[in-house]
Design a protein around this motif. Sequence first.
Motif, PDB file in Angstrom:
ATOM      1  N   MET A 103      83.204 -15.381  42.645  1.00  0.00           N
ATOM      2  CA  MET A 103      82.269 -15.531  43.759  1.00  0.00           C
ATOM      3  C   MET A 103      82.886 -16.418  44.846  1.00  0.00           C
ATOM      4  O   MET A 103      82.720 -16.148  46.042  1.00  0.00           O
ATOM      5  CB  MET A 103      80.956 -16.133  43.245  1.00  0.00           C
ATOM      6  CG  MET A 103      79.830 -16.030  44.227  1.00  0.00           C
ATOM      7  SD  MET A 103      78.178 -16.314  43.545  1.00  0.00           S
ATOM      8  CE  MET A 103      78.349 -17.792  42.583  1.00  0.00           C
ATOM      9  N   LYS A 104      83.608 -17.438  44.455  1.00  0.00           N
ATOM     10  CA  LYS A 104      84.287 -18.311  45.420  1.00  0.00           C
ATOM     11  C   LYS A 104      85.275 -17.508  46.252  1.00  0.00           C
ATOM     12  O   LYS A 104      85.331 -17.639  47.478  1.00  0.00           O
ATOM     13  CB  LYS A 104      85.004 -19.449  44.666  1.00  0.00           C
ATOM     14  CG  LYS A 104      85.844 -20.351  45.528  1.00  0.00           C
ATOM     15  CD  LYS A 104      85.022 -21.335  46.289  1.00  0.00           C
ATOM     16  CE  LYS A 104      85.901 -22.368  46.970  1.00  0.00           C
ATOM     17  NZ  LYS A 104      85.151 -23.249  47.818  1.00  0.00           N
ATOM     18  N   VAL A 160      61.768 -13.452  45.651  1.00  0.00           N
ATOM     19  CA  VAL A 160      62.297 -14.091  46.860  1.00  0.00           C
ATOM     20  C   VAL A 160      62.727 -15.520  46.569  1.00  0.00           C
ATOM     21  O   VAL A 160      63.833 -15.928  46.930  1.00  0.00           O
ATOM     22  CB  VAL A 160      61.258 -14.046  48.007  1.00  0.00           C
ATOM     23  CG1 VAL A 160      61.655 -14.956  49.154  1.00  0.00           C
ATOM     24  CG2 VAL A 160      61.080 -12.619  48.496  1.00  0.00           C
ATOM     25  N   LEU A 161      61.866 -16.277  45.919  1.00  0.00           N
ATOM     26  CA  LEU A 161      62.171 -17.691  45.704  1.00  0.00           C
ATOM     27  C   LEU A 161      63.237 -17.908  44.631  1.00  0.00           C
ATOM     28  O   LEU A 161      64.130 -18.728  44.796  1.00  0.00           O
ATOM     29  CB  LEU A 161      60.899 -18.451  45.326  1.00  0.00           C
ATOM     30  CG  LEU A 161      59.829 -18.517  46.401  1.00  0.00           C
ATOM     31  CD1 LEU A 161      58.595 -19.226  45.875  1.00  0.00           C
ATOM     32  CD2 LEU A 161      60.346 -19.184  47.656  1.00  0.00           C
ATOM     33  N   PHE A 184      77.818 -10.637  51.227  1.00  0.00           N
ATOM     34  CA  PHE A 184      78.276 -10.541  49.849  1.00  0.00           C
ATOM     35  C   PHE A 184      77.099 -10.379  48.896  1.00  0.00           C
ATOM     36  O   PHE A 184      77.099  -9.510  48.018  1.00  0.00           O
ATOM     37  CB  PHE A 184      79.094 -11.786  49.487  1.00  0.00           C
ATOM     38  CG  PHE A 184      79.426 -11.896  48.030  1.00  0.00           C
ATOM     39  CD1 PHE A 184      80.249 -10.964  47.413  1.00  0.00           C
ATOM     40  CD2 PHE A 184      78.917 -12.933  47.274  1.00  0.00           C
ATOM     41  CE1 PHE A 184      80.556 -11.068  46.063  1.00  0.00           C
ATOM     42  CE2 PHE A 184      79.216 -13.049  45.924  1.00  0.00           C
ATOM     43  CZ  PHE A 184      80.033 -12.102  45.323  1.00  0.00           C
ATOM     44  N   ARG A 185      76.065 -11.197  49.052  1.00  0.00           N
ATOM     45  CA  ARG A 185      74.915 -11.125  48.162  1.00  0.00           C
ATOM     46  C   ARG A 185      74.094  -9.860  48.392  1.00  0.00           C
ATOM     47  O   ARG A 185      73.497  -9.321  47.466  1.00  0.00           O
ATOM     48  CB  ARG A 185      74.049 -12.366  48.298  1.00  0.00           C
ATOM     49  CG  ARG A 185      74.657 -13.537  47.559  1.00  0.00           C
ATOM     50  CD  ARG A 185      75.053 -13.114  46.178  1.00  0.00           C
ATOM     51  NE  ARG A 185      75.362 -14.252  45.349  1.00  0.00           N
ATOM     52  CZ  ARG A 185      75.721 -14.167  44.097  1.00  0.00           C
ATOM     53  NH1 ARG A 185      75.837 -13.009  43.514  1.00  0.00           N
ATOM     54  NH2 ARG A 185      75.985 -15.237  43.403  1.00  0.00           N
ATOM     55  N   GLN A 245      70.647 -16.448  44.669  1.00  0.00           N
ATOM     56  CA  GLN A 245      71.822 -15.660  45.030  1.00  0.00           C
ATOM     57  C   GLN A 245      72.454 -16.147  46.327  1.00  0.00           C
ATOM     58  O   GLN A 245      73.660 -16.372  46.408  1.00  0.00           O
ATOM     59  CB  GLN A 245      71.456 -14.169  45.151  1.00  0.00           C
ATOM     60  CG  GLN A 245      70.991 -13.542  43.879  1.00  0.00           C
ATOM     61  CD  GLN A 245      72.067 -13.480  42.824  1.00  0.00           C
ATOM     62  OE1 GLN A 245      73.235 -13.292  43.106  1.00  0.00           O
ATOM     63  NE2 GLN A 245      71.676 -13.658  41.585  1.00  0.00           N
ATOM     64  N   VAL A 246      71.653 -16.309  47.347  1.00  0.00           N
ATOM     65  CA  VAL A 246      72.183 -16.690  48.656  1.00  0.00           C
ATOM     66  C   VAL A 246      72.664 -18.137  48.664  1.00  0.00           C
ATOM     67  O   VAL A 246      73.775 -18.432  49.120  1.00  0.00           O
ATOM     68  CB  VAL A 246      71.128 -16.453  49.755  1.00  0.00           C
ATOM     69  CG1 VAL A 246      71.580 -17.027  51.089  1.00  0.00           C
ATOM     70  CG2 VAL A 246      70.849 -14.956  49.888  1.00  0.00           C
ATOM     71  N   PHE A 247      71.862 -19.055  48.148  1.00  0.00           N
ATOM     72  CA  PHE A 247      72.253 -20.465  48.207  1.00  0.00           C
ATOM     73  C   PHE A 247      73.437 -20.778  47.307  1.00  0.00           C
ATOM     74  O   PHE A 247      74.273 -21.614  47.647  1.00  0.00           O
ATOM     75  CB  PHE A 247      71.057 -21.379  47.899  1.00  0.00           C
ATOM     76  CG  PHE A 247      69.994 -21.329  48.962  1.00  0.00           C
ATOM     77  CD1 PHE A 247      70.324 -21.444  50.297  1.00  0.00           C
ATOM     78  CD2 PHE A 247      68.679 -21.151  48.617  1.00  0.00           C
ATOM     79  CE1 PHE A 247      69.357 -21.386  51.286  1.00  0.00           C
ATOM     80  CE2 PHE A 247      67.691 -21.095  49.601  1.00  0.00           C
ATOM     81  CZ  PHE A 247      68.037 -21.210  50.942  1.00  0.00           C
TER      82      PHE A 247
END
Length: 159
Positions: free
Chosen positions: A55-56, A105-106, A67-68, A112-114
């Motif tokens: 992921m990095k 969503v939460l 990416f996500r 995933q995004v954070f």
Amino acid sequence: CALPISRGASYGLPFLRAGFMTSHSPTAPVGVSNRHALVVLVFLTIVWGLNWPAMKLAVEGFPPWQFRAFCAAFGIVALFAIAHLSGRSVRPPPGLWWKLALAGVLNVAGWQVFSAMSLQYIESGRGAIVAYTMPLMTALLSIAVLGEKISPQIGRAHV
């Protein structure tokens, strides 16, 4: 609100046919040897361990949102393909749509995004340690700040 997985239900995956991943028995499922379980565990450990460095590398070449979004699209296609091939429905019960959307969503989208965004600023190993110790830190903070009582079952779950 987890959907129960009944013993013997295959969901199109061979290891589920043997009762693997059921909530009915803490012991190894019938038909699955300890060696097979160990091989699966080692494989999953390696794949999961390589996830953060991969992921990095990915967020160095793509924006985290892009990416996500790609990962989510791939996961959605895979989920529906597995459900279709196994003859199962992924449709939640009618009363759970809003709860599922909010949790999605939460919990899922936010995670995933954070997590992808964080890898732009820290090393992948440190990110993995922070991410996977968060439940333990949350439990400790809930004791210290909110005065929560942690049951033995919850305590064992954090170990």
